[in-house]
Scaffold this active site. Structure first.
Site, PDB file in Angstrom:
ATOM      1  CD  GLU A   1     -23.518  45.619 -29.294  1.00  0.00           C
ATOM      2  OE1 GLU A   1     -23.728  44.415 -29.438  1.00  0.00           O
ATOM      3  OE2 GLU A   1     -23.114  46.115 -28.225  1.00  0.00           O
TER       4      GLU A   1
ATOM      5  CB  SER B   1     -15.712  31.729 -11.942  1.00  0.00           C
ATOM      6  OG  SER B   1     -16.916  31.041 -12.252  1.00  0.00           O
ATOM      7  N   GLY B   2     -17.082  34.788 -13.514  1.00  0.00           N
ATOM      8  CA  GLY B   2     -17.301  35.391 -14.827  1.00  0.00           C
ATOM      9  C   GLY B   2     -16.034  36.143 -15.223  1.00  0.00           C
TER      10      GLY B   2
ATOM     11  N   GLY C   1     -23.055  40.262 -28.007  1.00  0.00           N
ATOM     12  CA  GLY C   1     -22.618  41.384 -28.835  1.00  0.00           C
ATOM     13  C   GLY C   1     -21.125  41.538 -28.859  1.00  0.00           C
TER      14      GLY C   1
ATOM     15  CD1 TRP D   1     -24.906  32.004 -20.827  1.00  0.00           C
ATOM     16  CD2 TRP D   1     -27.019  32.703 -20.618  1.00  0.00           C
ATOM     17  NE1 TRP D   1     -25.613  30.999 -20.223  1.00  0.00           N
ATOM     18  CE2 TRP D   1     -26.927  31.408 -20.085  1.00  0.00           C
ATOM     19  CE3 TRP D   1     -28.247  33.350 -20.593  1.00  0.00           C
ATOM     20  CZ2 TRP D   1     -28.005  30.736 -19.542  1.00  0.00           C
ATOM     21  CZ3 TRP D   1     -29.333  32.687 -20.037  1.00  0.00           C
ATOM     22  CH2 TRP D   1     -29.213  31.387 -19.529  1.00  0.00           C
ATOM     23  CB  ALA D   2     -21.572  38.482 -23.154  1.00  0.00           C
TER      24      ALA D   2
ATOM     25  CG  HIS E   1     -29.452  42.567 -20.679  1.00  0.00           C
ATOM     26  ND1 HIS E   1     -29.195  41.290 -21.131  1.00  0.00           N
ATOM     27  CD2 HIS E   1     -28.440  43.340 -21.173  1.00  0.00           C
ATOM     28  CE1 HIS E   1     -28.096  41.293 -21.872  1.00  0.00           C
ATOM     29  NE2 HIS E   1     -27.609  42.519 -21.885  1.00  0.00           N
TER      30      HIS E   1
ATOM     31  CB  SER F   1     -21.329  44.732 -19.120  1.00  0.00           C
ATOM     32  OG  SER F   1     -21.625  44.050 -20.309  1.00  0.00           O
ATOM     33  CG  LEU F   2     -18.319  41.285 -21.812  1.00  0.00           C
ATOM     34  CD1 LEU F   2     -18.091  40.536 -23.121  1.00  0.00           C
ATOM     35  CD2 LEU F   2     -18.350  40.301 -20.658  1.00  0.00           C
TER      36      LEU F   2
ATOM     37  NE  ARG G   1     -24.565  46.892 -19.432  1.00  0.00           N
ATOM     38  CZ  ARG G   1     -24.532  46.143 -20.534  1.00  0.00           C
ATOM     39  NH1 ARG G   1     -23.568  46.295 -21.415  1.00  0.00           N
ATOM     40  NH2 ARG G   1     -25.479  45.254 -20.749  1.00  0.00           N
TER      41      ARG G   1
ATOM     42  CG  HIS H   1     -31.115  43.329 -24.400  1.00  0.00           C
ATOM     43  ND1 HIS H   1     -31.706  43.291 -25.638  1.00  0.00           N
ATOM     44  CD2 HIS H   1     -29.784  43.417 -24.624  1.00  0.00           C
ATOM     45  CE1 HIS H   1     -30.760  43.346 -26.575  1.00  0.00           C
ATOM     46  NE2 HIS H   1     -29.576  43.423 -25.983  1.00  0.00           N
TER      47      HIS H   1
ATOM     48  NE  ARG I   1     -28.587  47.216 -24.505  1.00  0.00           N
ATOM     49  CZ  ARG I   1     -27.585  46.403 -24.232  1.00  0.00           C
ATOM     50  NH1 ARG I   1     -27.356  46.046 -22.985  1.00  0.00           N
ATOM     51  NH2 ARG I   1     -26.811  45.959 -25.181  1.00  0.00           N
TER      52      ARG I   1
HETATM   53  C1  SIN Z   1     -26.228  42.535 -26.853  1.00  0.00           C
HETATM   54  O1  SIN Z   1     -25.467  41.889 -27.563  1.00  0.00           O
HETATM   55  O2  SIN Z   1     -27.184  43.165 -27.272  1.00  0.00           O
HETATM   56  C2  SIN Z   1     -25.970  42.545 -25.389  1.00  0.00           C
HETATM   57  C3  SIN Z   1     -24.649  43.094 -25.118  1.00  0.00           C
HETATM   58  C4  SIN Z   1     -24.682  43.921 -23.884  1.00  0.00           C
HETATM   59  O3  SIN Z   1     -25.524  43.718 -23.026  1.00  0.00           O
HETATM   60  O4  SIN Z   1     -23.854  44.830 -23.787  1.00  0.00           O
END
Ligand code: SIN
Length: 522
Positions: A106, A5-6, A40, A37-38, A330, A370-371, A365, A221, A271
């Site tokens: 980012e 349920s994300g 960014g 918890w996301a 991460h 991801s979202l 990634r 991460h 990353r």
């Molecule tokens: C972040 O805010 O650095 C994490 C976001 C992500 O994993 O895409």
């Protein structure tokens, strides 16, 4: 049936309407797993200087040769529609002075294209909105505090799942099963993921004979907040979002020297590059800090309220102090292989979100992809199921979970062994790997699996850790997030995906049958 349920599971369940859905979730709806918890945000090319082609291009560049261009184009092109849908559903994205979505930058994005909510509370805002909508939907039945123990396979087709609530097991039939169970961070001692994200969906699919791929690609991460070991016990490490560097924060070591000087892209390099650079400093005995004092200073708490609270809870004031950071597991780029509709290799089974390997992320990634991937593929999988499934004529029988006798006591927790597993994964299957470490870990995990009498969560964690370790040992090159000390360069011969043979992990055959409603489970 949607398991998880994300954001991926909730969007799938909501978009399946008017089909009835049983939404299986390990906690209470709204907890949201890693999504909540996301920090960014969610990437979408909606700025005036941006377009979907550029977003796809950045995604593929970060994926170091393994991203699927068709999937990258699909996701980038559908992102604006997804943002429109989420805004219409009530997700409160932050706005600029002109009332347009506020966009941040980012790492490795060539444009400002990260939408956010509540400053750094994007995931939590998404989950709140989607969970409320699911509760009000009228088409979604909830099985809370419930997990999937095994997939039920009949005549080669996934036909439901064996569900567990506490000590009670119940087989529940479904026309279509969607796994949205998240990632694997919980297999590592240093992770930004909530406890419970240990690859349960990978174990389910592998045990049923589904194809998994690219399991060696685990993203670390670069800037988890480095809380002292004594203070954190076994808890996950809080995250200091990459968006802090997008707003001008810089990485320095304990001598005050810049960590990223000389690395292409500097503080906003992809990353994997940043994680490796920090790791190298740590191996040389240095500590690393994220310094936002000049870039943000007193503006920090307003722009990043959640991170401010996390820092202050750890005794750090990000306004006046640099934040100690370290890499931590991460995100899993590998997962259950799917096509562009979210279909797995098993008829009747779809996978969405982090548990899936759609081809978008390749070997690494891009931040905040991801979202958006979870949302695009949730919507796609739901459309596919709506178009291909006959209307469901079976009631869900979720009620049976409470009605059944408790007949399957949970397996005993073995915290010491699990702690050892997580530590070994950090050491040998972490940011930098080599053959000796991987072989030793593989042997330890195989021994644990072969001597384990129980068939509970520990054994499944071992199976998933084994598959990841074996995949990392087999890939004799460095690419994206997979770095081998003994094979430091990319090998063009390895510019391909690596499928995992589920036979290697499948346990002794256990007959699984869908019981007709009213039957008691065997
Ligand atoms: C972040 O805010 O650095 C994490 C976001 C992500 O994993 O895409």
């Amino acid at each position: 049936m949607v398991v998880g349920s994300g954001v991926a599971g909730l969007i799938t369940a909501l978009r399946l309407a008017p089909l009835p859905v049983l939404l299986v979730t390990e906690g209470a709806l709204g907890a949201g797993g890693a999504t909540a918890w996301a920090q960014g945000g969610i990437a979408a090319a909606v700025g005036p200087d941006d377009d979907a082609g550029l977003h796809a291009q950045d995604t593929l560049a970060a994926g170091t040769g393994l991203g699927d261009p068709r999937v990258a184009r699909d996701v980038a092109a559908e992102a604006a529609t997804i943002i429109g849908m989420l805004r219409q559903w009530g997700v409160p994205f932050d706005q600029d002075a002109g009332g347009k979505p506020a966009l941040t930058l980012e790492a490795a994005h060539s444009r400002r294209r990260i939408l956010h909510a509540g400053g750094d509370g994007t995931g939590a805002a998404l989950i709140r909105t989607l969970a409320a909508r699911a509760r009000a939907s009228g088409t979604i039945d909830l099985a809370e505090h419930c997990s999937a123990e095994d997939l039920l396979v009949e005549d080669g087709r996934v036909a439901g799942a064996l569900l567990r609530r506490g000590g009670t097991l119940a087989p529940v039939a479904a026309r279509a099963v969607v796994l949205a169970t998240g990632g694997i961070g919980g297999l590592y001692a240093s992770t930004t993921n909530p406890a419970g994200t240990w690859g349960s969906g990978l174990a389910l699919a592998a045990r049923a004979g589904g194809e998994l791929r690219d399991l060696e690609f685990v993203q670390f991460h670069p800037t988890a907040i480095a809380i002292a070991a004594a203070a954190r016990r076994d808890a996950p490490l809080p995250l200091a979002s990459e968006a802090i560097r997008g707003e001008g924060g810089v990485l320095v070591d304990d001598l005050g020297l810049p960590v990223m000087s000389g690395v292409p892209g500097g503080d906003l390099a992809p990353r994997d590059c940043v994680a490796r650079a920090i790791w190298k400093h740590m191996e040389a005995g240095r500590r690393v800090f994220l310094d936002a004092r000049d870039a943000l200073g007193p503006r920090f708490p307003r722009r990043f309220p959640a991170i401010t609270a996390l820092c202050r809870a750890a005794g750090i004031d990000p306004v006046s102090q640099p934040i100690p950071v370290r890499p931590a597991a991460h995100y899993h780029m590998g997962g259950i292989s799917t096509d562009r509709r979210g279909r797995t290799s098993l008829p009747g089974l779809w996978a969405v979100g982090e548990v899936a390997s759609t081809g978008l992320h390749g070997a690494n990634r891009l931040a905040s992809n991801s979202l958006i991937e979870a949302a695009v593929f949730g919507r796609r999988a739901a459309a596919d199921i709506r178009h291909t499934s006959r209307p469901c004529c079976l009631p869900h029988s979720g009620d049976r979970l409470t009605a059944l006798q408790a007949n399957a006591p949970g397996s005993p927790a073995i915290p010491a062994v699990e702690a050892e597993l997580r530590r070994r994964m950090d050491d040998a299957v972490g940011v930098v790997r080599d053959r000796d470490g991987l072989q030793t870990t593989l042997a330890w995990l195989s021994g644990l699996r072969d001597t384990s009498a129980e068939d509970g969560p520990l054994r499944r964690k071992v199976e998933v850790a084994l598959m990841i370790t074996a995949a990392a040992l087999a890939r004799t090159e460095s690419r994206g997030a997979h770095t081998r000390r003994d094979f430091p360069a990319a090998d063009p011969g390895w510019a391909r995906h690596q499928a995992v043979e589920p036979e290697r992990v499948r346990p002794a055959a256990r007959p699984l049958t869908v019981l007709s409603l009213g039957d008691q489970p065997a």
